[in-house]
Scaffold this motif. Structure first.
Motif, PDB file in Angstrom:
ATOM      1  N   UNK A  51      12.325   6.521   2.697  1.00 22.73           N
ATOM      2  CA  UNK A  51      10.979   6.048   3.040  1.00 22.73           C
ATOM      3  C   UNK A  51      10.126   7.279   3.304  1.00 22.73           C
ATOM      4  N   UNK A  52       8.897   7.248   2.850  1.00 19.31           N
ATOM      5  CA  UNK A  52       7.975   8.350   3.113  1.00 19.31           C
ATOM      6  C   UNK A  52       7.415   8.133   4.516  1.00 19.31           C
ATOM      7  N   UNK A  53       8.035   8.773   5.505  1.00 17.42           N
ATOM      8  CA  UNK A  53       7.703   8.514   6.903  1.00 17.42           C
ATOM      9  C   UNK A  53       6.266   8.875   7.258  1.00 17.42           C
ATOM     10  N   UNK A  54       5.766   9.970   6.706  1.00 17.51           N
ATOM     11  CA  UNK A  54       4.395  10.363   7.035  1.00 17.51           C
ATOM     12  C   UNK A  54       3.410   9.316   6.541  1.00 17.51           C
ATOM     13  N   UNK A  77      11.640  -6.322   5.890  1.00 18.25           N
ATOM     14  CA  UNK A  77      10.458  -5.434   5.913  1.00 18.25           C
ATOM     15  C   UNK A  77      10.239  -4.783   7.274  1.00 18.25           C
ATOM     16  N   UNK A  78      10.563  -5.487   8.351  1.00 11.67           N
ATOM     17  CA  UNK A  78      10.382  -4.929   9.688  1.00 11.67           C
ATOM     18  C   UNK A  78      11.231  -3.681   9.894  1.00 11.67           C
ATOM     19  N   UNK A  79      12.427  -3.656   9.298  1.00 15.19           N
ATOM     20  CA  UNK A  79      13.293  -2.475   9.424  1.00 15.19           C
ATOM     21  C   UNK A  79      12.628  -1.257   8.803  1.00 15.19           C
ATOM     22  N   UNK A  80      11.943  -1.461   7.690  1.00 14.62           N
ATOM     23  CA  UNK A  80      11.255  -0.354   7.028  1.00 14.62           C
ATOM     24  C   UNK A  80      10.016   0.036   7.826  1.00 14.62           C
ATOM     25  N   UNK A  81       9.166  -0.929   8.129  1.00 12.95           N
ATOM     26  CA  UNK A  81       7.889  -0.650   8.799  1.00 12.95           C
ATOM     27  C   UNK A  81       8.095   0.020  10.145  1.00 12.95           C
ATOM     28  N   UNK A  82       9.110  -0.412  10.898  1.00 11.44           N
ATOM     29  CA  UNK A  82       9.328   0.134  12.237  1.00 11.44           C
ATOM     30  C   UNK A  82      10.483   1.131  12.294  1.00 11.44           C
ATOM     31  N   UNK A  83      10.952   1.574  11.120  1.00 14.02           N
ATOM     32  CA  UNK A  83      11.966   2.625  11.019  1.00 14.02           C
ATOM     33  C   UNK A  83      13.202   2.305  11.865  1.00 14.02           C
ATOM     34  N   UNK A  84      13.811   1.183  11.574  1.00 14.72           N
ATOM     35  CA  UNK A  84      14.989   0.732  12.313  1.00 14.72           C
ATOM     36  C   UNK A  84      16.261   0.942  11.491  1.00 14.72           C
ATOM     37  N   UNK A  85      17.381   1.116  12.179  1.00 19.23           N
ATOM     38  CA  UNK A  85      18.678   1.216  11.508  1.00 19.23           C
ATOM     39  C   UNK A  85      18.714   2.343  10.493  1.00 19.23           C
ATOM     40  N   UNK A  86      19.108   2.009   9.279  1.00 19.80           N
ATOM     41  CA  UNK A  86      19.222   3.000   8.210  1.00 19.80           C
ATOM     42  C   UNK A  86      17.868   3.548   7.784  1.00 19.80           C
ATOM     43  N   UNK A  87      16.790   2.891   8.181  1.00 22.73           N
ATOM     44  CA  UNK A  87      15.433   3.343   7.845  1.00 22.73           C
ATOM     45  C   UNK A  87      14.876   4.295   8.905  1.00 22.73           C
ATOM     46  N   UNK A  88      15.656   4.552   9.954  1.00 27.25           N
ATOM     47  CA  UNK A  88      15.196   5.452  11.016  1.00 27.25           C
ATOM     48  C   UNK A  88      15.488   6.904  10.645  1.00 27.25           C
ATOM     49  N   UNK A 100       0.830  -1.196   0.000  1.00 29.74           N
ATOM     50  CA  UNK A 100       0.000   0.000   0.000  1.00 29.74           C
ATOM     51  C   UNK A 100       0.872   1.257   0.000  1.00 29.74           C
ATOM     52  N   UNK A 101       1.966   1.223   0.749  1.00 26.23           N
ATOM     53  CA  UNK A 101       2.881   2.361   0.767  1.00 26.23           C
ATOM     54  C   UNK A 101       3.418   2.624  -0.641  1.00 26.23           C
ATOM     55  N   UNK A 102       3.749   1.567  -1.360  1.00 27.49           N
ATOM     56  CA  UNK A 102       4.285   1.726  -2.711  1.00 27.49           C
ATOM     57  C   UNK A 102       3.238   2.256  -3.683  1.00 27.49           C
ATOM     58  N   UNK A 103       1.982   1.925  -3.479  1.00 27.63           N
ATOM     59  CA  UNK A 103       0.954   2.462  -4.370  1.00 27.63           C
ATOM     60  C   UNK A 103       0.708   3.939  -4.080  1.00 27.63           C
ATOM     61  N   UNK A 104       0.931   4.368  -2.841  1.00 28.59           N
ATOM     62  CA  UNK A 104       0.737   5.773  -2.470  1.00 28.59           C
ATOM     63  C   UNK A 104       1.923   6.656  -2.873  1.00 28.59           C
ATOM     64  N   UNK A 105       3.119   6.107  -2.886  1.00 31.90           N
ATOM     65  CA  UNK A 105       4.324   6.862  -3.244  1.00 31.90           C
ATOM     66  C   UNK A 105       5.261   5.964  -4.049  1.00 31.90           C
ATOM     67  N   UNK A 106       4.935   5.720  -5.331  1.00 36.84           N
ATOM     68  CA  UNK A 106       5.740   4.790  -6.127  1.00 36.84           C
ATOM     69  C   UNK A 106       7.180   5.241  -6.340  1.00 36.84           C
TER      70      UNK A 106
END
Length: 151
Positions: A65-68, A32-43, A1-7
């Protein structure tokens, strides 16, 4: 869903996860957990690392990643944050963060190639690319000046 909102941001993130973009270490935190929960380089803070080829210097590695949108989706589906920020990221900080991701010449070339081959539409961009005649460093300077001296 995130990818469909901000491809755009999603495609950039996956290109970095798959190591198609130079200087990217997003393939290290590729669960995927790193992205979803904003961990490591995704924070928001990213990870401080040695600068390649510059002994003694470091840089902050952050993955796109589009954090909002991500935080809104976590709220929509009732996912616990497990320490990840819950509030929408302020628009100014989101623009600054996106400007940094899109400022690399290699990323701009990749994005233009994606548009040229029809893989992405420029109209889908949440943070549109500057025209080829307007290098992103000038847009970054403009954002900085607007932040320091608002009209």
């Amino acid at each position: 869903e995130l990818c469909s909102l901000d491809p755009w941001t999603c495609k950039l993130a996956f290109s970095q996860i798959n190591s198609f973009r130079s200087m990217s270490r997003c393939s290290i935190d590729n669960w995927p957990e790193c992205i979803v929960y904003e961990l490591g380089r995704w924070s928001e803070l990213g990870v401080r690392e040695p600068w390649p080829g510059r002994p003694g210097e470091t840089w902050i590695q952050k993955c796109p990643v589009n954090r909002t949108l991500l935080r809104r989706l976590r709220r929509k589906y009732g996912l616990p944050g497990f320490g990840a920020p819950e509030d929408d990221m302020p628009a100014e900080r989101a623009e600054e963060e996106a400007a940094v991701w899109w400022s690399a010449a290699g990323v701009q070339e990749w994005a233009r190639a994606e548009v040229s081959r029809g893989a992405l539409s420029e109209g889908d961009a949440v943070f549109p690319l500057p025209p080829p005649s307007e290098p992103l460093r000038f847009r970054l300077l403009s954002l900085l000046l607007r932040a320091l001296w608002p009209l």
